[in-house]
Design a protein around this motif. Structure first.
Motif, PDB file in Angstrom:
ATOM      1  N   ASP A  44      14.473 -33.484   3.593  1.00 48.90           N
ATOM      2  CA  ASP A  44      14.591 -34.751   2.873  1.00 48.90           C
ATOM      3  C   ASP A  44      13.317 -35.056   2.080  1.00 48.90           C
ATOM      4  OD1 ASP A  44      17.028 -35.004   4.024  1.00 48.90           O
ATOM      5  OD2 ASP A  44      16.494 -36.614   5.398  1.00 48.90           O
ATOM      6  N   ILE A  45      13.515 -35.358   0.797  1.00 50.69           N
ATOM      7  CA  ILE A  45      12.424 -35.794  -0.077  1.00 50.69           C
ATOM      8  C   ILE A  45      12.726 -37.243  -0.409  1.00 50.69           C
ATOM      9  CG2 ILE A  45      11.278 -35.443  -2.293  1.00 50.69           C
ATOM     10  CD1 ILE A  45      12.285 -32.545  -2.213  1.00 50.69           C
ATOM     11  N   VAL A  46      11.899 -38.149   0.066  1.00 48.83           N
ATOM     12  CA  VAL A  46      12.241 -39.559  -0.003  1.00 48.83           C
ATOM     13  C   VAL A  46      11.267 -40.324  -0.887  1.00 48.83           C
ATOM     14  CG1 VAL A  46      12.700 -41.645   1.331  1.00 48.83           C
ATOM     15  CG2 VAL A  46      13.162 -39.397   2.332  1.00 48.83           C
ATOM     16  N   ILE A  47      11.811 -41.079  -1.842  1.00 48.61           N
ATOM     17  CA  ILE A  47      11.022 -41.994  -2.663  1.00 48.61           C
ATOM     18  C   ILE A  47      11.193 -43.392  -2.080  1.00 48.61           C
ATOM     19  CG2 ILE A  47      10.645 -42.904  -4.978  1.00 48.61           C
ATOM     20  CD1 ILE A  47      10.168 -39.881  -4.677  1.00 48.61           C
ATOM     21  N   ASP A  48      10.105 -44.062  -1.824  1.00 41.92           N
ATOM     22  CA  ASP A  48      10.149 -45.405  -1.250  1.00 41.92           C
ATOM     23  C   ASP A  48      10.823 -46.354  -2.240  1.00 41.92           C
ATOM     24  OD1 ASP A  48       9.753 -47.895  -0.180  1.00 41.92           O
ATOM     25  OD2 ASP A  48       7.615 -47.638   0.214  1.00 41.92           O
ATOM     26  N   PRO A  49      11.996 -46.905  -1.900  1.00 44.35           N
ATOM     27  CA  PRO A  49      12.706 -47.773  -2.849  1.00 44.35           C
ATOM     28  C   PRO A  49      11.986 -49.078  -3.148  1.00 44.35           C
ATOM     29  CG  PRO A  49      13.763 -47.827  -0.697  1.00 44.35           C
ATOM     30  CD  PRO A  49      12.724 -46.743  -0.638  1.00 44.35           C
ATOM     31  N   TRP A  77      18.474 -47.824 -14.568  1.00 37.17           N
ATOM     32  CA  TRP A  77      19.544 -47.687 -13.598  1.00 37.17           C
ATOM     33  C   TRP A  77      19.090 -46.798 -12.448  1.00 37.17           C
ATOM     34  CZ3 TRP A  77      21.200 -45.570 -18.639  1.00 37.17           C
ATOM     35  CH2 TRP A  77      20.957 -44.204 -18.774  1.00 37.17           C
ATOM     36  N   ILE A  78      19.874 -46.783 -11.360  1.00 35.56           N
ATOM     37  CA  ILE A  78      19.677 -45.789 -10.317  1.00 35.56           C
ATOM     38  C   ILE A  78      20.921 -44.901 -10.292  1.00 35.56           C
ATOM     39  CG2 ILE A  78      18.232 -47.360  -8.976  1.00 35.56           C
ATOM     40  CD1 ILE A  78      20.503 -47.491  -6.906  1.00 35.56           C
ATOM     41  N   SER A  79      20.758 -43.708  -9.807  1.00 35.16           N
ATOM     42  CA  SER A  79      21.855 -42.737  -9.804  1.00 35.16           C
ATOM     43  C   SER A  79      22.036 -42.168  -8.407  1.00 35.16           C
ATOM     44  CB  SER A  79      21.534 -41.619 -10.798  1.00 35.16           C
ATOM     45  OG  SER A  79      22.469 -40.552 -10.686  1.00 35.16           O
ATOM     46  N   ILE A  80      23.291 -42.064  -7.977  1.00 33.32           N
ATOM     47  CA  ILE A  80      23.630 -41.412  -6.716  1.00 33.32           C
ATOM     48  C   ILE A  80      24.479 -40.190  -7.033  1.00 33.32           C
ATOM     49  CG2 ILE A  80      24.822 -41.638  -4.499  1.00 33.32           C
ATOM     50  CD1 ILE A  80      24.354 -44.662  -4.704  1.00 33.32           C
ATOM     51  N   MET A  81      24.061 -39.039  -6.535  1.00 32.63           N
ATOM     52  CA  MET A  81      24.814 -37.808  -6.740  1.00 32.63           C
ATOM     53  C   MET A  81      25.141 -37.195  -5.380  1.00 32.63           C
ATOM     54  SD  MET A  81      23.855 -34.389  -8.961  1.00 32.63           S
ATOM     55  CE  MET A  81      23.834 -35.299 -10.499  1.00 32.63           C
ATOM     56  N   HIS A 130      15.611 -44.177 -10.262  1.00 33.00           N
ATOM     57  CA  HIS A 130      15.660 -43.464  -8.988  1.00 33.00           C
ATOM     58  C   HIS A 130      16.941 -42.635  -8.949  1.00 33.00           C
ATOM     59  CE1 HIS A 130      15.120 -43.872  -4.298  1.00 33.00           C
ATOM     60  NE2 HIS A 130      14.993 -42.636  -4.730  1.00 33.00           N
ATOM     61  N   ASN A 131      16.823 -41.340  -8.709  1.00 29.31           N
ATOM     62  CA  ASN A 131      17.972 -40.453  -8.556  1.00 29.31           C
ATOM     63  C   ASN A 131      18.070 -40.061  -7.086  1.00 29.31           C
ATOM     64  OD1 ASN A 131      20.137 -38.808  -9.062  1.00 29.31           O
ATOM     65  ND2 ASN A 131      18.927 -37.118  -9.883  1.00 29.31           N
ATOM     66  N   ILE A 132      19.155 -40.461  -6.434  1.00 28.68           N
ATOM     67  CA  ILE A 132      19.323 -40.229  -5.001  1.00 28.68           C
ATOM     68  C   ILE A 132      20.399 -39.177  -4.800  1.00 28.68           C
ATOM     69  CG2 ILE A 132      19.782 -41.324  -2.779  1.00 28.68           C
ATOM     70  CD1 ILE A 132      19.244 -44.037  -4.366  1.00 28.68           C
ATOM     71  N   ILE A 133      20.012 -38.023  -4.300  1.00 29.88           N
ATOM     72  CA  ILE A 133      20.943 -36.922  -4.046  1.00 29.88           C
ATOM     73  C   ILE A 133      21.288 -36.931  -2.568  1.00 29.88           C
ATOM     74  CG2 ILE A 133      21.239 -34.416  -4.088  1.00 29.88           C
ATOM     75  CD1 ILE A 133      19.301 -34.354  -6.464  1.00 29.88           C
ATOM     76  N   LYS A 149       9.297 -37.098  -9.571  1.00 32.74           N
ATOM     77  CA  LYS A 149       8.855 -38.122  -8.627  1.00 32.74           C
ATOM     78  C   LYS A 149       9.916 -39.196  -8.393  1.00 32.74           C
ATOM     79  CE  LYS A 149       3.928 -37.711  -9.823  1.00 32.74           C
ATOM     80  NZ  LYS A 149       2.783 -38.402 -10.464  1.00 32.74           N
ATOM     81  N   LYS A 150      10.942 -39.225  -9.250  1.00 34.32           N
ATOM     82  CA  LYS A 150      11.989 -40.242  -9.127  1.00 34.32           C
ATOM     83  C   LYS A 150      13.196 -39.741  -8.329  1.00 34.32           C
ATOM     84  CE  LYS A 150      10.801 -42.413 -13.558  1.00 34.32           C
ATOM     85  NZ  LYS A 150      11.294 -42.799 -14.888  1.00 34.32           N
ATOM     86  N   VAL A 151      13.106 -38.537  -7.787  1.00 40.53           N
ATOM     87  CA  VAL A 151      14.242 -37.916  -7.105  1.00 40.53           C
ATOM     88  C   VAL A 151      14.057 -37.960  -5.593  1.00 40.53           C
ATOM     89  CG1 VAL A 151      15.621 -35.823  -6.832  1.00 40.53           C
ATOM     90  CG2 VAL A 151      14.640 -36.384  -9.068  1.00 40.53           C
TER      91      VAL A 151
END
Length: 297
Positions: free
Chosen positions: A20-25, A189-193, A227-230, A254-256
């Motif tokens: 897991d690579i986590v960006i603090d929301p 925007w934020i993106s969920i994939m 923020h791109n959240i996979i 850095k946004k992923v």
């Protein structure tokens, strides 16, 4: 039943697994709040270059309600404040937008893009290949773009239905342009994939399409992604992630955030959004809207 190929996919070296690579929301990703004085100081020079190249009439048309200063700052920030690179970037984007009549996409519906005058099963086929939509707004008021990469993407099937890869990418541009319009041309925007249905074979088969999606957003919607959240990243995602990283600049990387397990991505998503907005395709209670589409005017 597990196929021989799926067994082969499972037996990949552990180094190919991406933890897991986590960006603090809680970190503000908004480009407006991260434009430093060095970038602001270059806006006048950038504006003069734009005037000299006679791009002002085009920019006045395509910027809609976004201020000229904000537009120029987005392109400058995307090129780390290099005025010459930002000018080249902006000029190429203007040419693309004019050639493909991107501004006109704002008034079109999903049916305009996928139904009118086309094979009657095209819309159904694309929806089954890649379910996507706008889920609503996150806790900061930003649109939430959702896309599930099912592994059913088949360029040949689209061609048989009379739909080229170029047209498919314009459909993706429609989705992003409609999102910018929904934001009144301001913010991000934020993106969920969701990659939950992919194995190595399916991922590699979709690599060119993923590359095209990535290039579209990077080249024509700079600084729009916060923020791109996979989620549900499969064990072998490391192979594809290393390939995708080549196309992304360090700031975009850095946004992923990447998550493999629901026990990790659900708490992370809950910090960003109401989980009741999550669609059934990813185990949530919501239903993606296609008639009318969540992106429709």
């Amino acid at each position: 039943m597990t196929t021989a190929q799926e067994k082969e996919d499972v037996n990949v070296n552990e180094e190919d697994f991406v933890e897991d690579i986590v960006i603090d929301p809680s970190i503000d990703q908004s480009f407006e709040n991260h434009v430093n004085d060095a970038i602001r100081s270059k806006v006048p020079q950038f504006l003069e270059m734009v005037k000299t190249a006679d791009l002002i009439p085009t920019l006045e048309k395509i910027r809609c309600t976004e201020s000229m200063e904000a537009l120029l700052q987005r392109f400058l920030k995307a090129r780390s404040g290099d005025v010459n690179l930002a000018f080249k970037f902006l000029k190429e984007d203007c040419e693309w937008r004019e050639a493909n009549q991107i501004l006109s996409l704002r008034t079109k519906s999903m049916d305009d893009m996928l139904v009118a005058g086309r094979n009657p099963i095209l819309k159904e086929t694309i929806v089954s290949m890649i379910p996507q939509g706008c889920l609503g707004r996150d806790k900061q008021g930003r649109p939430i773009l959702y896309r599930k990469v099912t592994g059913n993407m088949n360029v040949q099937k689209l061609a048989e239905l009379g739909y080229s890869v170029e047209e498919f990418l314009i459909y993706q541009a429609w989705m992003l342009e409609r999102t910018v319009a929904m934001m009144n041309d301001k913010g991000q925007w934020i993106s969920i994939m969701d990659l939950g249905e992919l194995n190595l074979t399916k991922m590699m088969g979709n690599l060119n399409i993923v590359k095209a999606f990535t290039a579209l957003a990077k080249n024509h919607f700079p600084e729009r992604l916060a923020h791109n959240i996979i989620i549900n990243a499969p064990t072998v995602f490391g192979i594809v992630w290393r390939a995708v990283q080549v196309w992304l600049d360090k700031e975009t990387q850095k946004k992923v955030s990447i998550f493999s397990s629901p026990k990790n991505w659900k708490p992370a998503l809950e910090k960003e959004m109401d989980l009741n907005l999550l669609p059934t395709e990813s185990g949530g209670p919501a239903h993606l809207s296609y008639s009318p589409s969540s992106f429709d005017p």
